[in-house]
Every structure is written in structure tokens, then in C-alpha cells.
Design a protein around this motif. Structure first.
Motif, PDB file in Angstrom:
ATOM      1  N   GLY A   1       4.999  13.164   5.580  1.00 52.14           N
ATOM      2  CA  GLY A   1       5.301  14.081   4.480  1.00 52.14           C
ATOM      3  C   GLY A   1       4.591  13.679   3.203  1.00 52.14           C
ATOM      4  O   GLY A   1       4.117  14.538   2.443  1.00 52.14           O
ATOM      5  N   ALA A   2       4.518  12.362   2.952  1.00 54.08           N
ATOM      6  CA  ALA A   2       3.837  11.884   1.747  1.00 54.08           C
ATOM      7  C   ALA A   2       2.360  12.252   1.771  1.00 54.08           C
ATOM      8  O   ALA A   2       1.790  12.665   0.756  1.00 54.08           O
ATOM      9  N   LYS A   3       1.730  12.109   2.928  1.00 52.05           N
ATOM     10  CA  LYS A   3       0.315  12.465   3.047  1.00 52.05           C
ATOM     11  C   LYS A   3       0.089  13.953   2.764  1.00 52.05           C
ATOM     12  O   LYS A   3      -0.852  14.342   2.070  1.00 52.05           O
ATOM     13  N   LEU A   4       0.973  14.786   3.308  1.00 53.84           N
ATOM     14  CA  LEU A   4       0.834  16.229   3.114  1.00 53.84           C
ATOM     15  C   LEU A   4       0.942  16.587   1.634  1.00 53.84           C
ATOM     16  O   LEU A   4       0.107  17.338   1.103  1.00 53.84           O
TER      17      LEU A   4
ATOM     18  N   GLN B   1      -9.064   8.739  -7.639  1.00 53.11           N
ATOM     19  CA  GLN B   1      -8.024   7.718  -7.476  1.00 53.11           C
ATOM     20  C   GLN B   1      -6.947   8.180  -6.498  1.00 53.11           C
ATOM     21  O   GLN B   1      -6.469   7.393  -5.670  1.00 53.11           O
ATOM     22  N   PHE B   2      -6.538   9.448  -6.596  1.00 46.08           N
ATOM     23  CA  PHE B   2      -5.527   9.967  -5.676  1.00 46.08           C
ATOM     24  C   PHE B   2      -6.072  10.030  -4.246  1.00 46.08           C
ATOM     25  O   PHE B   2      -5.340   9.777  -3.288  1.00 46.08           O
ATOM     26  N   ILE B   3      -7.350  10.370  -4.118  1.00 49.26           N
ATOM     27  CA  ILE B   3      -7.971  10.354  -2.791  1.00 49.26           C
ATOM     28  C   ILE B   3      -7.956   8.933  -2.242  1.00 49.26           C
ATOM     29  O   ILE B   3      -7.712   8.702  -1.053  1.00 49.26           O
ATOM     30  N   GLY B   4      -8.201   7.951  -3.118  1.00 50.21           N
ATOM     31  CA  GLY B   4      -8.143   6.558  -2.712  1.00 50.21           C
ATOM     32  C   GLY B   4      -6.754   6.169  -2.219  1.00 50.21           C
ATOM     33  O   GLY B   4      -6.614   5.443  -1.222  1.00 50.21           O
ATOM     34  N   ALA B   5      -5.697   6.677  -2.907  1.00 47.42           N
ATOM     35  CA  ALA B   5      -4.315   6.400  -2.467  1.00 47.42           C
ATOM     36  C   ALA B   5      -4.057   7.027  -1.102  1.00 47.42           C
ATOM     37  O   ALA B   5      -3.388   6.425  -0.241  1.00 47.42           O
ATOM     38  N   PHE B   6      -4.600   8.222  -0.871  1.00 46.89           N
ATOM     39  CA  PHE B   6      -4.437   8.881   0.428  1.00 46.89           C
ATOM     40  C   PHE B   6      -5.149   8.078   1.517  1.00 46.89           C
ATOM     41  O   PHE B   6      -4.607   7.896   2.621  1.00 46.89           O
ATOM     42  N   ILE B   7      -6.362   7.611   1.223  1.00 38.41           N
ATOM     43  CA  ILE B   7      -7.117   6.814   2.195  1.00 38.41           C
ATOM     44  C   ILE B   7      -6.348   5.544   2.559  1.00 38.41           C
ATOM     45  O   ILE B   7      -6.302   5.129   3.722  1.00 38.41           O
ATOM     46  N   GLN B   8      -5.708   4.959   1.546  1.00 39.09           N
ATOM     47  CA  GLN B   8      -4.929   3.751   1.803  1.00 39.09           C
ATOM     48  C   GLN B   8      -3.752   4.034   2.729  1.00 39.09           C
ATOM     49  O   GLN B   8      -3.436   3.247   3.622  1.00 39.09           O
ATOM     50  N   LEU B   9      -3.088   5.189   2.506  1.00 44.96           N
ATOM     51  CA  LEU B   9      -1.976   5.562   3.382  1.00 44.96           C
ATOM     52  C   LEU B   9      -2.452   5.881   4.798  1.00 44.96           C
ATOM     53  O   LEU B   9      -1.799   5.529   5.780  1.00 44.96           O
TER      54      LEU B   9
END
Length: 497
Positions: free
Chosen positions: A303-306, A127-135
Motif C-alpha cells: 500500500g505504501a508503494k502504491l 528524492q521521492f523516487i529514491g524513497a520508492f526505489i529503497q522500498l
């Protein structure tokens, strides 16, 4: 009389033939429990829940309280681990202290808890990877893509855990420093940014969006941020047969892991809370991940992505450690004939000295458990709830049985001495109280989508364990090293429980 001697001599005295490679150092033993507790996984995934169930004062206050009492459970369990340092962990201790019925019950709860933990951790990572992909690419993840990511993560963990135990040890060591560095990086970046910060008094504010009218119930339910995080410290016990000086190293691993996570988690939560820019926007973040909204508001997209990547890697390392711990438990439980086709699952690779088949058992079943998430997130939550309501009683039952034996109990070289009884009593009172908290309604208006299925899951698990005992357990279960004090079992050995 305390049981001491070389590691293999201790195992021989317990009726166990050493088969695993003993290459895990005391630090690496401690590392696996720190990795499995994983404050960057539990603290981040439950952060939004805590914001809506009591807010800052409840999140921090209950973190202190739950961590404090978890330390009592950990210390009491650690002393029993010192006497019985085996891969079976809690189930083996329960078997030796209370009989085969207690061993079966404890092992079943422990195994279900471990499988639920793997499902929860690795699906959360997906799910967190999915949030990163969305960003990164603006593509919103679907239930299907999340499930595919989950499957890929599980396969990767299966491959990593099928190699030499040194690989697992290296990854566990990396995980510890990643978590330490991750907390420092996240809190440091948020606190040193030019964005405005909340005042210290903000940490004492109460915020309730759960719909629950009772303040006490909100506080109790809010404690689940800590309650769900402080699970998995028994991992140090599960790799005891691969640890040097296990009678000392494994119990210390449990206690040190809880203590380090307790302190580090408080710092992480406080730093995150002080960085909140808009409470409502954060709680209802379009990303679906409130921590990601904090990162975005304070540090911008880059920064959020990192920081999201830091959390994702921590989750992946956590899940990998959990698979390793679960595989050892499956191997040991099969050694006692507790699983169907036990001879198959207890196999140890002659090349790597790793229970490879148990590893893939620990990878396949969590995927099956998570399949209902394709249609119903509620059904998935009900299955993974067994992580919490299974692990805590499994870790406490051996403590209760050791306490019940009184002076007949023989501690190992790591012992609480005169403090054993009061520490164990507190642990045995706290655990059932916390299990009740896990089962409380978590919202004011209960529907099929908001119902807390934890008590149902626990009841079904206990019913299945009882049925399995009647059908297979009494015939197939073989206590390691002979019968385990049947006269003091909960129900006579001939009848089971």
C-alpha cells in the motif's frame, strides 16, 4: 474605462503581436495553476517539517490562515491580470503600471522564483523516487543518483513542453483529476483501513521539536507548510496569451486554483495526521519521508508503494506545468529585451507555436542551480529558497502599483469593484509580513547546517538585479508597447530604480 474586445485585439492594444497558439480552454488555464500549487507535492514534502514545528494544530490552523490571505493576494492579482492578460504575467503588469524599473525588478524576482520552483519540485520528485526505489529494491539513493534522476526528469519535461501546447493542456487536465483522485485515494485508504486512528482532539495538539522556545515563532515558522505550498498560482497569467477569453479565464483560473487547493489541502493534511500511528517514529522515519512511514504503518509495504507512486506522479505533473509556465515568462521577458541574447530566447517554433528555446532555458538553469546539492544540501536549500521569497513579492508588486494609481487604474472585465481597495490593501500588508516569516530562523540552535539562507538569497538576488539593471537593463530593456507611465515610476525612468 475597461479594456475589452477579442483576445488578439486586447494584446494589440497592449502593444503585443500574437505569436502563440490560443488553444487553452478556461478549464485548462485553471488546471495549470492547480497543478503548479500541487498540494500532493507541497503538502507531502513539507509534512515532516510541520510535524516538528507545531504539529497538528499549527499545520491545520496555519493552513486555514495562509490559504485565506493567499486568496486575497490571488483575487487582487487576478483583477490586474484581467487588465493585462499576457505571458509576462506580473512583470508586464508592473511595467505598465509603474514603469520599466518596476517591470525589471518584478520580472527578475518572478523568473528567479520560477526557476527555484522547478529545481525544488523536480529535485523533490527525484528524492521521492529514491524513497520508492529503497522500498522496492532496498537500494539507498546517493546524492549522485538523485542528481541523475533529477536530470532525467528535467529532460523529460523539456521534451514534453517542446511539443504542441495541446500536450501541455492534456497533462494539466490530467494533473487536476490526478490530484483530486489522489487526495480521495490517500485519505480514503488511510481512514478506511483497520489500523487505529487518532481521535479528532489529536488535531488540536501542539508538538515542537524545533528547539525554538517562543511559541509564537514556532507557529509562524510552522506556517511555512502552507506558505511554501501556496506558490505558483500566477501560472494562469503566464499562459493567458494561449487561453481563450483570457480576460475572464485567467483571473478565474487564479482564484479557483487557490480555493480548490485550500480545501483539498486541508482534507489531505487532516487525513494524514489522523492516520499517524507513532509520532516519533513517523517524524524520524528511516525512509527520510514521514508520509511514507504513515503509509507503511497503516497499509503495509504494498500500500505504501502504491500511494508513494500517486504522490510521485503528482510531483512530476507539477514540475511539468511549472516548466511550461516558466518558459512563457522567459519568452515574454525576452520579448522586452530583458535577458542576454533575448532575440534567441524569444523565438517561437513555426511548427508547434511553442517558445521551445525558452523551454530549454527553463530546464537547464534549474539543473545548474541544483548542482551544489551534490556537495551541500544547505547550499541547495539556499538557492531554491528564492522560490518563496521571490514569487510572493513578484505577485504583490502589481497589486501595490494598481492600488497606488487609484482612480487612474483601468480594470479589465473581471473586477472586484468596490472591494478592490480593501482586498488589495490586505494583500499588500500580508505579503511583506509573510516574507519576514520566510526569513525567520527555523531552529533553536543555529549552525551552518541549520541556518535559514532565505534572507541571504533574497538580498543577493536583489543586489544582482540592481547590478544587472545598471549594466544592461536601462539600455536593453524595451517596455512593450512604449513607455509605461514613467512619471509615476518609483524612480524617474531615466535613472531606473
Amino acid at each position: 474605462m475597461r479594456r475589452t474586445g477579442s483576445d488578439d485585439d486586447v494584446l494589440a492594444g497592449l502593444g503585443i503581436k500574437p505569436e502563440l497558439s490560443r488553444r487553452t480552454s478556461p478549464f485548462q488555464n485553471r488546471a495549470i495553476s492547480i497543478s503548479v500549487i500541487c498540494i500532493l507535492a507541497g503538502g507531502m514534502s513539507m509534512f515532516g517539517f510541520g510535524m516538528g514545528h507545531g504539529g497538528p494544530v499549527v499545520m491545520l490552523g496555519t493552513w486555514v490562515a495562509v490559504g485565506f490571505f493567499t486568496l486575497f493576494v490571488g483575487m487582487a492579482l487576478a483583477e490586474v491580470v484581467s487588465a493585462y492578460p499576457t505571458s509576462g504575467g506580473p512583470y508586464f503588469m508592473a511595467e505598465k503600471l509603474g514603469g520599466a524599473g518596476w517591470g525589471w525588478l518584478t520580472g527578475g524576482l518572478n523568473l528567479l522564483g520560477l526557476l527555484g520552483a522547478i529545481a525544488g519540485i523536480d529535485y523533490g520528485a527525484a528524492q521521492f523516487i529514491g524513497a520508492f526505489i529503497q522500498l522496492q529494491w532496498g537500494t539507498a539513493p546517493t546524492a549522485t543518483t538523485t542528481m541523475l534522476l533529477f536530470g532525467v526528469i528535467l529532460i523529460a519535461h523539456g521534451l514534453l513542453n517542446s511539443t504542441n501546447v495541446r500536450v501541455l493542456n492534456i497533462l494539466n487536465s490530467i494533473s487536476v483529476w490526478w490530484q483530486v483522485g489522489g487526495v480521495v485515494l490517500i485519505v480514503g485508504a488511510l481512514m478506511l483501513s483497520s489500523a487505529p486512528h487518532q481521535s479528532p482532539s489529536f488535531l488540536l495538539t501542539f508538538h515542537n521539536e524545533s528547539g525554538i522556545s517562543s511559541t509564537l515563532q514556532v507557529v509562524l515558522v510552522g506556517s511555512l507548510v502552507a506558505g511554501y505550498t501556496f506558490c505558483g498560482y500566477d501560472a494562469s497569467a503566464h499562459i493567458a496569451e494561449e487561453t481563450t477569453n483570457a480576460q475572464i479565464s485567467a483571473p478565474r483560473g487564479i482564484v479557483h486554483a487557490i480555493t480548490a487547493s485550500w480545501v483539498g489541502g486541508f482534507i489531505l493534511l487532516a487525513g494524514m495526521l489522523l492516520a499517524i500511528q507513532d509520532y516519533t517514529r513517523t517524524l524520524n522515519s528511516a525512509t527520510g519521508v514521514p508520509p511514507a512511514q504513515i503509509f507503511l504503518d497503516v497499509l503495509g509495504t504494498a500500500g505504501a508503494k502504491l500511494l508513494l507512486l500517486v504522490v510521485i506522479v503528482a510531483m512530476l505533473l507539477c514540475g511539468n506545468s511549472e516548466v511550461g509556465a516558466c518558459a512563457r515568462m522567459v519568452y515574454a521577458f525576452s520579448r522586452s529585451g530583458a535577458l542576454p541574447k533575448s532575440e534567441f530566447w524569444r523565438h517561437v517554433s513555426s511548427r508547434t507555436k511553442v517558445p521551445t528555446r525558452a523551454v530549454w532555458f527553463s530546464v537547464f538553469l534549474p539543473f545548474v542551480l541544483a548542482l551544489p546539492a551534490l556537495k551541500s544540501p544547505v547550499a541547495y536549500g539556499a538557492i531554491t529558497a528564492i522560490n518563496a521569497v521571490g514569487m510572493l513579492p513578484a505577485c504583490t508588486i502589481p497589486v501595490y502599483l494598481a492600488l497606488r494609481k487609484g482612480k487612474a487604474y483601468r480594470p479589465g472585465p473581471w473586477t472586484l469593484g468596490a472591494w478592490r481597495k480593501p482586498v488589495s490593501v490586505i494583500a499588500c500588508v500580508y505579503a511583506p509580513a509573510m516574507i519576514v516569516v520566510f526569513c525567520l530562523p527555523q531552529v533553536g540552535v543555529i549552525t551552518t547546517d541549520t541556518f535559514n539562507y532565505a534572507p541571504v538569497t533574497l538580498a543577493v538576488a536583489l543586489l544582482l538585479l540592481w547590478a544587472a539593471w545598471k549594466v544592461q537593463g536601462r539600455k536593453g530593456y524595451q517596455p512593450t508597447g512604449g513607455a509605461a507611465q514613467p512619471a509615476e515610476a518609483l524612480i524617474p525612468e531615466s535613472d531606473g530604480f
